[in-house]
Scaffold this motif. Structure first.
Motif, short mmCIF file in Angstrom:
data_model
loop_
_atom_site.label_atom_id
_atom_site.label_comp_id
_atom_site.label_asym_id
_atom_site.label_seq_id
_atom_site.Cartn_x
_atom_site.Cartn_y
_atom_site.Cartn_z
N ALA A 66 0.46 3.22 -3.44
CA ALA A 66 -0.62 4.21 -3.31
C ALA A 66 -0.18 5.54 -3.92
N GLY A 67 -1.08 6.17 -4.65
CA GLY A 67 -0.72 7.40 -5.35
C GLY A 67 -0.35 8.55 -4.44
N SER A 89 1.30 8.27 -1.63
CA SER A 89 2.44 7.91 -0.81
C SER A 89 3.70 8.68 -1.22
N LEU A 116 0.82 -1.20 0.00
CA LEU A 116 0.00 0.00 0.00
C LEU A 116 0.86 1.26 0.00
N VAL A 117 1.88 1.27 0.84
CA VAL A 117 2.74 2.45 0.95
C VAL A 117 3.55 2.66 -0.32
N ASN A 169 5.88 6.41 -3.33
CA ASN A 169 5.43 6.34 -4.72
C ASN A 169 5.82 7.60 -5.47
#
Length: 222
Positions: A172-173, A175, A168-169, A178
């Motif tokens: 995720a957009g 983050s 997720l980390v 990311n």
């Protein structure tokens, strides 16, 4: 605190439990970073690969001591200080891997854009790679702090939670990890170097908040 960190570092080195995360990162680098690949793409890959490794190192460090030994250290220095020292030791190990991975990428990659047409300057690109790797290391440390003791003590909960949170980390957009990785990969298309200072600052704040929560709970939970 310095003595506690030194103690935790010695425990980590003598336990040899650092070997598995190190090998995992080595496999990631060996598979995803090839000689002659565009440097910014490779920096992005190496940074992203560090996030789960950093989370794993936190688990290694906060579970390295037998419960009795940890209780004795906590009684002498305070549970939150002992826990913080373990997390800082893991972060230090992740930072060493970040620098080593960046050096390997810089040594074997092509300092050109993704189409190999535009020259990419050495030092700005390397700086961007280090910044992205540190952002991922900080967020990985935060994930490890929240997904292990004292919040999650059972391996059956801690390991799957760490894996899920890592994905997720990383993907995720919103983050910072990311954003840092995407900045490098996007810049590679045009040969443009983007040093992700804002994602690094956000990663530092989020990582510090996660570690603070874990340290507070380490003093309150039996």
């Amino acid at each position: 605190m310095t003595a506690l960190v030194r103690y935790q570092a010695v425990l980590l080195l003598r336990s040899h439990r650092w070997l598995a995360p190190l090998l995992l990162y080595g496999v990631f680098i060996a598979v995803g970073v090839q000689q002659g690949n565009p440097v910014l793409d490779s920096f992005g890959y190496a940074a992203g690969a560090l996030l789960p490794v950093a989370a794993w190192l936190v688990r290694v460090c906060v579970t390295n001591e037998p419960s009795a030994a940890r209780d004795c250290a906590g009684a002498a220095a305070g549970p939150w200080r002992v826990h913080l020292a373990a997390v800082l030791t893991a972060l230090g190990a992740s930072t060493v891997l970040a620098l080593a991975g960046t050096a390997v990428v810089a040594a074997i990659s092509d300092f050109r854009s993704a189409d190999h047409q535009v020259h990419v300057p050495l030092w700005p690109a390397t700086t961007a790679g280090i910044v992205a790797a540190l952002a991922c290391a900080l967020l990985g440390t935060g994930v490890g702090a929240l997904c292990n003791r004292p919040l999650l003590r059972s391996t059956a909960w801690a390991v799957p939670s760490t894996v899920l949170a890592t994905f997720l980390v990383l993907f995720a957009g919103v983050s910072p990890a990311n954003a840092a990785v995407t900045g490098l990969v996007s810049g590679s298309h045009h040969g443009t170097v983007v040093v992700s200072l804002l994602p690094l600052a956000a990663a530092a704040l989020l990582g510090a908040a996660a570690v603070a929560v874990a340290c507070v709970l380490s003093s309150r939970r039996p």
